[in-house]
Design an enzyme around this catalytic site. Structure first.
Site, PDB file in Angstrom:
ATOM      1  N   HIS A 147      15.059  25.396  39.991  1.00 33.47           N
ATOM      2  CA  HIS A 147      13.742  25.256  40.598  1.00 33.47           C
ATOM      3  C   HIS A 147      12.738  26.185  39.915  1.00 33.47           C
ATOM      4  O   HIS A 147      13.110  27.041  39.116  1.00 33.47           O
ATOM      5  CB  HIS A 147      13.796  25.567  42.101  1.00 33.47           C
ATOM      6  CG  HIS A 147      14.444  24.491  42.917  1.00 33.47           C
ATOM      7  ND1 HIS A 147      15.805  24.428  43.102  1.00 33.47           N
ATOM      8  CD2 HIS A 147      13.915  23.429  43.593  1.00 33.47           C
ATOM      9  CE1 HIS A 147      16.097  23.382  43.863  1.00 33.47           C
ATOM     10  NE2 HIS A 147      14.970  22.759  44.165  1.00 33.47           N
ATOM     11  N   LYS A 151      10.252  29.800  43.914  1.00 31.74           N
ATOM     12  CA  LYS A 151      11.228  29.519  44.966  1.00 31.74           C
ATOM     13  C   LYS A 151      12.137  30.730  45.130  1.00 31.74           C
ATOM     14  O   LYS A 151      12.808  31.153  44.182  1.00 31.74           O
ATOM     15  CB  LYS A 151      12.047  28.271  44.631  1.00 31.74           C
ATOM     16  CG  LYS A 151      12.985  27.842  45.771  1.00 31.74           C
ATOM     17  CD  LYS A 151      13.619  26.501  45.464  1.00 31.74           C
ATOM     18  CE  LYS A 151      14.540  26.041  46.584  1.00 31.74           C
ATOM     19  NZ  LYS A 151      13.825  25.852  47.872  1.00 31.74           N
TER      20      LYS A 151
END
Length: 236
Positions: A147, A151
């Site tokens: 990600h 995140k």
């Protein structure tokens, strides 16, 4: 002519809430009857009635509620759906064990669906992972998720639920997380044995897929009887 699906969006000011407002607003088959957030600056915005969370009991009638809020707001929307006998689709993360128990109890009376990821492709991936785990007994199972750098949680919620699917099939998953650039989301589930390897991969390149998936399952859930459903149950 089929009537529009009347949708209540709970958690309307968040990233997912904003995407839902935009996509549902572009869909002639949807009518947004209310947008709920912690605070409101105007009673009406873009033709949509706005409500503060404290005013939840006063929202108009709806066919299905879609919730992407915070754990502290989840109980109120679940209680409202039960009181009105309406389905609930929720992607609120960080729920407690007690809240999941309440969701199970509510599912005896209304149709509910909670998921960590509303991509229709990920729904299929869950099914493939469970099936592969059942057949590939004794193979190593690894889940690698990638990600964007903003995140913070690792492994991702989707990786953990994919691990649950693997566990349902009898595998014991191991996790690895990578944070790089602006990657929306990639999940690789790898099964490895001596001399061979199987890789199941999902790559998301646009966040709108999650909002589109939530609207898809909301339409399907509206016609279902009471029970707790998974995204894969609502793809037909």
């Amino acid at each position: 002519m089929t009537e529009s699906l009347r949708v209540l969006i709970h958690g309307a000011n968040g990233r997912m809430g904003q995407a839902l407002l935009r996509l549902a607003g572009e869909d002639a088959a949807c009518e947004i009857v209310g947008a709920v957030s912690r605070h409101v600056d105007a009673r009406m915005a873009a033709g949509i009635p706005r409500f503060a969370a404290s005013e939840l009991q006063g929202v108009p009638d709806f066919d299905v509620a879609i919730d992407f809020s915070q754990p502290e707001g989840f109980d109120a929307i679940l209680d409202l759906c039960v009181a009105r006998g309406k389905p609930l689709v929720s992607g609120t993360t960080g729920l407690s064990a007690h809240q999941f128990e309440a969701l199970d109890a509510a599912s005896v009376r209304i149709a509910t669906m909670w998921a960590s990821n509303f991509s229709l492709g990920v729904a299929v991936l869950h099914d493939l992972v469970e099936r592969a785990s059942r057949v590939l007994s004794g193979w190593d199972c690894d889940i690698i998720e990638i990600h964007h750098t903003r995140k913070l949680d690792a492994p991702s919620g989707t990786a953990l639920t994919l691990g649950h699917s693997a566990g349902q099939g009898g595998a014991t998953p191991h996790y690895a997380s990578i944070r790089a650039g602006d990657i929306v989301g990639e999940h690789l589930v790898q099964f490895t044995s001596t001399g061979e390897r199987i890789e199941l991969i999902h790559r998301a390149t646009n966040r709108d897929i999650f909002a589109a998936g939530a609207l898809h399952v909301a339409r399907a859930l509206q016609a279902r009887s009471a029970g707790r459903y998974r995204p894969i149950d609502l793809l037909d």
